[in-house]
Design a protein around this motif. Structure first.
Motif, PDB file in Angstrom:
ATOM      1  N   SER A 123     -12.672   0.618 -14.756  1.00  0.00           N
ATOM      2  CA  SER A 123     -13.083   1.194 -16.044  1.00  0.00           C
ATOM      3  C   SER A 123     -11.929   1.966 -16.668  1.00  0.00           C
ATOM      4  CB  SER A 123     -14.284   2.126 -15.857  1.00  0.00           C
ATOM      5  OG  SER A 123     -13.927   3.231 -15.050  1.00  0.00           O
ATOM      6  N   ALA A 124     -12.167   2.442 -17.886  1.00  0.00           N
ATOM      7  CA  ALA A 124     -11.113   3.158 -18.618  1.00  0.00           C
ATOM      8  C   ALA A 124     -10.879   4.559 -18.085  1.00  0.00           C
ATOM      9  CB  ALA A 124     -11.475   3.225 -20.101  1.00  0.00           C
ATOM     10  N   GLY A 125     -11.772   5.090 -17.272  1.00  0.00           N
ATOM     11  CA  GLY A 125     -11.615   6.435 -16.739  1.00  0.00           C
ATOM     12  C   GLY A 125     -12.180   7.495 -17.667  1.00  0.00           C
ATOM     13  N   PHE A 126     -11.904   8.734 -17.359  1.00  0.00           N
ATOM     14  CA  PHE A 126     -12.458   9.853 -18.116  1.00  0.00           C
ATOM     15  C   PHE A 126     -11.560  10.197 -19.306  1.00  0.00           C
ATOM     16  CE2 PHE A 126     -13.697  10.410 -13.650  1.00  0.00           C
ATOM     17  CZ  PHE A 126     -15.069  10.387 -13.782  1.00  0.00           C
ATOM     18  N   SER A 127     -12.163  10.803 -20.313  1.00  0.00           N
ATOM     19  CA  SER A 127     -11.382  11.284 -21.455  1.00  0.00           C
ATOM     20  C   SER A 127     -10.830  12.662 -21.138  1.00  0.00           C
ATOM     21  CB  SER A 127     -12.253  11.348 -22.714  1.00  0.00           C
ATOM     22  OG  SER A 127     -13.260  12.345 -22.569  1.00  0.00           O
ATOM     23  N   ILE A 128      -9.929  13.162 -21.974  1.00  0.00           N
ATOM     24  CA  ILE A 128      -9.241  14.410 -21.686  1.00  0.00           C
ATOM     25  C   ILE A 128     -10.191  15.605 -21.659  1.00  0.00           C
ATOM     26  CG2 ILE A 128      -8.658  14.777 -24.118  1.00  0.00           C
ATOM     27  CD1 ILE A 128      -6.034  16.038 -23.168  1.00  0.00           C
ATOM     28  N   PHE A 129     -11.281  15.557 -22.445  1.00  0.00           N
ATOM     29  CA  PHE A 129     -12.206  16.688 -22.493  1.00  0.00           C
ATOM     30  C   PHE A 129     -13.524  16.411 -21.762  1.00  0.00           C
ATOM     31  CE2 PHE A 129      -9.619  17.297 -26.401  1.00  0.00           C
ATOM     32  CZ  PHE A 129      -9.083  18.537 -26.090  1.00  0.00           C
ATOM     33  N   SER A 130     -13.539  15.439 -20.863  1.00  0.00           N
ATOM     34  CA  SER A 130     -14.777  15.094 -20.157  1.00  0.00           C
ATOM     35  C   SER A 130     -15.300  16.239 -19.297  1.00  0.00           C
ATOM     36  CB  SER A 130     -14.556  13.858 -19.280  1.00  0.00           C
ATOM     37  OG  SER A 130     -14.296  12.721 -20.065  1.00  0.00           O
ATOM     38  N   ILE A 131     -14.403  17.046 -18.740  1.00  0.00           N
ATOM     39  CA  ILE A 131     -14.832  18.111 -17.831  1.00  0.00           C
ATOM     40  C   ILE A 131     -14.856  19.480 -18.507  1.00  0.00           C
ATOM     41  CG2 ILE A 131     -13.943  16.847 -15.845  1.00  0.00           C
ATOM     42  CD1 ILE A 131     -11.548  18.728 -15.834  1.00  0.00           C
ATOM     43  N   THR A 132     -14.582  19.539 -19.802  1.00  0.00           N
ATOM     44  CA  THR A 132     -14.490  20.837 -20.470  1.00  0.00           C
ATOM     45  C   THR A 132     -15.808  21.591 -20.465  1.00  0.00           C
ATOM     46  OG1 THR A 132     -12.747  19.957 -21.899  1.00  0.00           O
ATOM     47  CG2 THR A 132     -13.804  22.004 -22.603  1.00  0.00           C
ATOM     48  N   GLN A 149       0.825  -1.204   0.000  1.00  0.00           N
ATOM     49  CA  GLN A 149       0.000   0.000   0.000  1.00  0.00           C
ATOM     50  C   GLN A 149       0.867   1.265   0.000  1.00  0.00           C
ATOM     51  OE1 GLN A 149      -2.239  -0.961   3.569  1.00  0.00           O
ATOM     52  NE2 GLN A 149      -4.114  -1.296   2.371  1.00  0.00           N
ATOM     53  N   ALA A 150       1.989   1.218   0.699  1.00  0.00           N
ATOM     54  CA  ALA A 150       2.865   2.390   0.760  1.00  0.00           C
ATOM     55  C   ALA A 150       3.457   2.720  -0.602  1.00  0.00           C
ATOM     56  CB  ALA A 150       3.982   2.149   1.776  1.00  0.00           C
ATOM     57  N   LEU A 151       3.734   1.701  -1.388  1.00  0.00           N
ATOM     58  CA  LEU A 151       4.367   1.917  -2.687  1.00  0.00           C
ATOM     59  C   LEU A 151       3.370   2.016  -3.827  1.00  0.00           C
ATOM     60  CD1 LEU A 151       7.365  -0.584  -2.317  1.00  0.00           C
ATOM     61  CD2 LEU A 151       7.410   1.904  -2.027  1.00  0.00           C
ATOM     62  N   SER A 152       2.102   1.731  -3.564  1.00  0.00           N
ATOM     63  CA  SER A 152       1.119   1.703  -4.653  1.00  0.00           C
ATOM     64  C   SER A 152       0.923   3.081  -5.289  1.00  0.00           C
ATOM     65  CB  SER A 152      -0.226   1.176  -4.141  1.00  0.00           C
ATOM     66  OG  SER A 152      -0.742   2.033  -3.132  1.00  0.00           O
ATOM     67  N   GLY A 153       1.103   4.150  -4.500  1.00  0.00           N
ATOM     68  CA  GLY A 153       0.907   5.484  -5.056  1.00  0.00           C
ATOM     69  C   GLY A 153       1.896   5.840  -6.147  1.00  0.00           C
ATOM     70  N   PHE A 154       3.094   5.237  -6.077  1.00  0.00           N
ATOM     71  CA  PHE A 154       4.112   5.551  -7.083  1.00  0.00           C
ATOM     72  C   PHE A 154       3.784   4.937  -8.445  1.00  0.00           C
ATOM     73  CE2 PHE A 154       6.352   5.897  -3.027  1.00  0.00           C
ATOM     74  CZ  PHE A 154       6.913   7.152  -3.151  1.00  0.00           C
ATOM     75  N   SER A 155       2.821   4.018  -8.472  1.00  0.00           N
ATOM     76  CA  SER A 155       2.410   3.438  -9.749  1.00  0.00           C
ATOM     77  C   SER A 155       1.121   4.057 -10.277  1.00  0.00           C
ATOM     78  CB  SER A 155       2.215   1.919  -9.598  1.00  0.00           C
ATOM     79  OG  SER A 155       1.157   1.644  -8.675  1.00  0.00           O
ATOM     80  N   ASN A 156       0.618   5.082  -9.584  1.00  0.00           N
ATOM     81  CA  ASN A 156      -0.602   5.741 -10.019  1.00  0.00           C
ATOM     82  C   ASN A 156      -0.362   6.464 -11.345  1.00  0.00           C
ATOM     83  OD1 ASN A 156      -2.477   8.227 -10.103  1.00  0.00           O
ATOM     84  ND2 ASN A 156      -3.441   6.901  -8.563  1.00  0.00           N
ATOM     85  N   SER A 157      -1.219   6.211 -12.314  1.00  0.00           N
ATOM     86  CA  SER A 157      -1.037   6.822 -13.639  1.00  0.00           C
ATOM     87  C   SER A 157      -1.123   8.339 -13.578  1.00  0.00           C
ATOM     88  CB  SER A 157      -2.094   6.283 -14.608  1.00  0.00           C
ATOM     89  OG  SER A 157      -3.409   6.576 -14.134  1.00  0.00           O
ATOM     90  N   LEU A 208      -6.011  14.300 -12.327  1.00  0.00           N
ATOM     91  CA  LEU A 208      -5.291  13.091 -12.728  1.00  0.00           C
ATOM     92  C   LEU A 208      -5.267  12.051 -11.605  1.00  0.00           C
ATOM     93  CD1 LEU A 208      -2.321  14.822 -14.571  1.00  0.00           C
ATOM     94  CD2 LEU A 208      -4.104  13.445 -15.629  1.00  0.00           C
ATOM     95  N   VAL A 209      -5.049  12.505 -10.375  1.00  0.00           N
ATOM     96  CA  VAL A 209      -5.017  11.572  -9.252  1.00  0.00           C
ATOM     97  C   VAL A 209      -6.389  10.949  -9.024  1.00  0.00           C
ATOM     98  CG1 VAL A 209      -4.647  11.379  -6.771  1.00  0.00           C
ATOM     99  CG2 VAL A 209      -3.060  12.728  -8.161  1.00  0.00           C
ATOM    100  N   VAL A 210      -7.435  11.781  -9.088  1.00  0.00           N
ATOM    101  CA  VAL A 210      -8.798  11.257  -8.913  1.00  0.00           C
ATOM    102  C   VAL A 210      -9.137  10.275 -10.029  1.00  0.00           C
ATOM    103  CG1 VAL A 210     -11.247  11.885  -8.949  1.00  0.00           C
ATOM    104  CG2 VAL A 210      -9.632  13.231  -7.602  1.00  0.00           C
ATOM    105  N   ASN A 211      -8.759  10.592 -11.240  1.00  0.00           N
ATOM    106  CA  ASN A 211      -9.019   9.690 -12.357  1.00  0.00           C
ATOM    107  C   ASN A 211      -8.284   8.363 -12.173  1.00  0.00           C
ATOM    108  OD1 ASN A 211     -10.118   9.172 -15.103  1.00  0.00           O
ATOM    109  ND2 ASN A 211      -7.947   9.158 -15.673  1.00  0.00           N
ATOM    110  N   GLY A 212      -7.035   8.437 -11.666  1.00  0.00           N
ATOM    111  CA  GLY A 212      -6.302   7.205 -11.404  1.00  0.00           C
ATOM    112  C   GLY A 212      -6.961   6.362 -10.324  1.00  0.00           C
ATOM    113  N   GLN A 213      -7.443   6.994  -9.250  1.00  0.00           N
ATOM    114  CA  GLN A 213      -8.149   6.262  -8.201  1.00  0.00           C
ATOM    115  C   GLN A 213      -9.450   5.659  -8.722  1.00  0.00           C
ATOM    116  OE1 GLN A 213      -7.222   5.618  -4.976  1.00  0.00           O
ATOM    117  NE2 GLN A 213      -5.223   6.422  -5.581  1.00  0.00           N
ATOM    118  N   TYR A 214     -10.142   6.409  -9.571  1.00  0.00           N
ATOM    119  CA  TYR A 214     -11.395   5.915 -10.157  1.00  0.00           C
ATOM    120  C   TYR A 214     -11.140   4.667 -11.002  1.00  0.00           C
ATOM    121  CZ  TYR A 214     -15.560   5.845 -13.140  1.00  0.00           C
ATOM    122  OH  TYR A 214     -16.684   5.476 -13.827  1.00  0.00           O
TER     123      TYR A 214
END
Length: 356
Positions: A170-179, A47-55, A158-164
């Motif tokens: 799922s694949a997560g949000f696209s780059i313009f999802s919040i535009t 768990q301590a190292l998992s954050g370093f692999s967050n996209s 980006l961090v929230v999208n990685g956690q999601y």
């Protein structure tokens, strides 16, 4: 709630207090919290190292690389030169910062954009005569608002999208999802900022500009085996630099002051420049120019028989008023090189110069 929960809350509160004090680097505080949580067994090593692999974290790090590339390739200088230029009012200066910075932060991530633009905007503020305190908050707010335009615009998205992605698979949000939401917010926010901030921000101009020679001079050296050895100052392109002026050359214990364009460069010469010290990165990109390895005081801080520092004031009737330093030709007229200029309260120009 068990002791692990209370301990974690107390640790979080302590971390916030340490970071808010300004005496500790945030990354060191957070690394310390991670170590304490790991050694106490509250979180596992995985768990301590998992954050370093967050996209999201990896994307933020990559954005810093992109922003650094733009800075060192001269991209920031192009923005300052062709977009910011020379505004006449504070509101105009803030507007010229707001629109390009908000657009850049939408695609480069606002944190590296602000880190890259701060020295350029600070130098620009001195050139246009507007206090940095009037421009730094608009720079920050513009980057924050621009960060709402796209998914990559801010680290939080980006961090929230990685956690999601990790929680849902799922694949997560696209780059313009919040535009569709972020664009109206950014437009309204920029409009309010330009209406309100020019009157609210304090006018705190830099003080004691000439308190230290290092504030407006820099030194580099000529590489002994570089392509500049044997070339004249003019042939090396050192006379036509935009933000720097060659003041003197220190060579084998002697000094060449008010350097003429015909002076030949030798390997190991220490070149002293006056002007915008932030331009040293541009200077070091010239083949044959290397950082000065001397650790002693700057050459201009030493008393020498070849030159002395004097302060002069221009009278209202001076024939050089309205001219640039280069066009005024102080070197040809008086055998002197202007190091810095300060406008006094009476409107006179006080100049620091090297007199031969």
């Amino acid at each position: 709630m068990d002791w692990q929960g209370w301990f974690s809350l107390a640790l979080a509160a302590g971390a916030l207090l340490m970071m808010s004090s300004g005496r500790f680097a945030p990354h060191m505080v957070m690394m310390g919290v991670l170590v304490v949580l790991s050694t106490s067994g509250i979180i596992s090593p995985a768990q301590a190292l998992s954050g370093f692999s967050n996209s999201g974290l990896i994307t933020v790090a990559a954005m810093f690389v992109v922003a650094a590339g733009i800075h060192h390739s001269g991209g920031v200088d192009l923005v300052v030169r062709y977009l910011l230029r020379s505004p006449k009012t504070v509101r105009s200066a803030q507007a010229r910062i707001a629109f390009p910075v908000s657009l850049l932060s939408g695609f480069l991530n606002n944190t590296p954009v602000v880190a890259t633009m701060i020295p350029a905007v600070h130098s620009w503020s001195r050139r246009i005569g507007i206090a940095p305190s009037k421009l730094m908050i608009p720079l920050s707010y513009s980057a924050i608002l621009g960060g709402t335009l796209t998914l990559v615009g801010t680290s939080t998205n980006l961090v929230v999208n990685g956690q999601y992605q990790q929680l849902t698979g799922s694949a997560g949000f696209s780059i313009f999802s919040i535009t569709s939401v972020g664009l109206p917010v950014a437009v309204i926010g920029l409009a309010v900022m330009l209406l309100v901030l020019p009157r609210m921000l304090p006018d705190r101009k830099d003080q004691q500009k000439f308190g230290s020679m290092r504030e407006f001079t820099l030194e580099v050296a000529v590489s002994p085996n570089g392509p500049l050895v044997g070339k004249s100052v003019g042939e090396a392109g050192l006379r036509e630099l935009e933000r720097l002026y060659l003041v003197e050359i220190e060579r084998d214990g002697s000094v060449v002051t008010a350097v003429p364009s015909e002076e030949r460069l030798l390997g190991g010469d220490r070149l002293v420049f006056a002007g915008d010290t932030q331009a040293i990165s541009d200077l070091l990109r010239i083949p044959g120019i290397v950082p000065s390895v001397h650790e002693d005081e700057p050459s201009l801080s030493k008393d020498r028989a070849e030159r002395r520092l004097v302060e002069a004031a221009l009278s209202p009737q001076s024939d050089v008023l309205g001219l640039t330093i280069r066009d005024a030709r102080f070197r040809d007229r008086y055998g002197a090189v202007v190091l810095a200029v300060a406008r006094g309260g009476s409107g006179y120009l006080a100049t620091w110069a090297i007199s031969v």
